[in-house]
Design an enzyme around this catalytic site. Sequence first.
Site, PDB file in Angstrom:
ATOM      1  CD  GLU A   1     -17.740 -18.216 -21.190  1.00  0.00           C
ATOM      2  OE1 GLU A   1     -17.370 -17.186 -21.195  1.00  0.00           O
ATOM      3  OE2 GLU A   1     -18.987 -18.295 -21.847  1.00  0.00           O
TER       4      GLU A   1
ATOM      5  CB  THR B   1      -9.245 -13.547 -25.501  1.00  0.00           C
ATOM      6  OG1 THR B   1     -10.618 -13.130 -25.322  1.00  0.00           O
ATOM      7  CG2 THR B   1      -8.631 -11.926 -25.656  1.00  0.00           C
TER       8      THR B   1
ATOM      9  NE  ARG C   1     -18.539 -14.594 -22.202  1.00  0.00           N
ATOM     10  CZ  ARG C   1     -19.333 -14.884 -20.966  1.00  0.00           C
ATOM     11  NH1 ARG C   1     -20.045 -13.687 -20.525  1.00  0.00           N
ATOM     12  NH2 ARG C   1     -19.800 -16.019 -21.112  1.00  0.00           N
TER      13      ARG C   1
ATOM     14  CG  ASP D   1     -10.054 -21.828 -30.576  1.00  0.00           C
ATOM     15  OD1 ASP D   1     -10.066 -22.682 -29.819  1.00  0.00           O
ATOM     16  OD2 ASP D   1     -10.677 -20.786 -30.583  1.00  0.00           O
TER      17      ASP D   1
ATOM     18  CD  GLN E   1     -23.026 -29.917 -27.199  1.00  0.00           C
ATOM     19  OE1 GLN E   1     -22.833 -31.248 -27.728  1.00  0.00           O
ATOM     20  NE2 GLN E   1     -24.012 -29.447 -27.091  1.00  0.00           N
TER      21      GLN E   1
END
Length: 361
Positions: free
Chosen positions: A47, A52, A183, A205, A209
Amino acid sequence: LGMCLHKDVAEEHKRAKLQSSKIERDLHKHASMDNNVVKILMLGAPETGKSTIVKQIKIIYNHGFSKQELISFKPAVLDNLLTSMKTVLQGMGTLRINLANKQNKDHARSILSCSQCLGDDQELLPFMAHAFCALWSDQGVRAAAARGYEFELNDSALYFFENMSRIIAPNYVPTDADVLRVRVRTCGIVETQFQVDKTMFRLYDVRGQQSKRRKWLSCFEGIQAVVFVVALNSYDMTLLEDPSVNRLQESLELFSSICMHTVLQRTTMILFMNKTDLFREKILKSRRHLRLYHSSYKGADGDVDAAAHHITAMFSACNSNPDRPVYHHFTTAIDATSVQVAFHVVVDQIMRGNIEAVQLV
């Protein structure tokens, strides 16, 4: 018969997992063959806006998304719209805000119990479209949505609500702006290649976890820079899976572990202090002052710059290597200009091999 959105999301997750496995194998195979390629590792807690930024890089350097790629995001956009409306309806209970129009109770029940949004024709089911419109016209729903930071409504919810009439229209095709804000939870490694002048860059990227990140980090020998993305506005937020953990604190701990990782001891560290737009609005308007969540802050409550630099200093302090300074840039991931300016500076600095701190706020 309706098609469950979660099926589409699950299929996308499966494809992403297979692609991630292939990237892992390629990383091991070509670790010593990339002398002419600049490799950048992008990390950060969930988040924070990493995905993005990656999408912006694709738009800026790789000519954006094809129409087919845009269409592929349609189920996810509608799923985001549905999830956001459910979150607001649940938040109304927390805030003790009632529906202004009692006739909307049936629409609220439809949304809260919904597991099917799309029909076989890949269009939004008519009763769902009607429920969305009726609820967003309700002043109680709007009042709750405006206070979304009190129940951690996702950052893009208001955008999707305000563009609802276009999104629920027949034959809707997502725009670049929609795709930037949608998302989609994925795990694994996503690789984006782009070229600046005659130099090829590979941006990795790493998602998922933290326990799995440790395994993936061993693949990244030869990385020229780590870009770690921080959500400035997360200072008052908690993890969905563990409400006792502050999101910014989790991000700090992750960055500290990355700074100490043996593979990255000589790697340049760059902080993207992201979501400056949401951070500014929260500091100035919400009365959720930084000092209430992080007692080390001693600045004025409404001082956006002081608050931003205090959080940045918290991250810089995680680096215990005096020979490796940590550089930072302030970014707004949904703003193409902000990302382009930041990345142009980063690319130029990597190419020169002499990274200098440049303030972008």
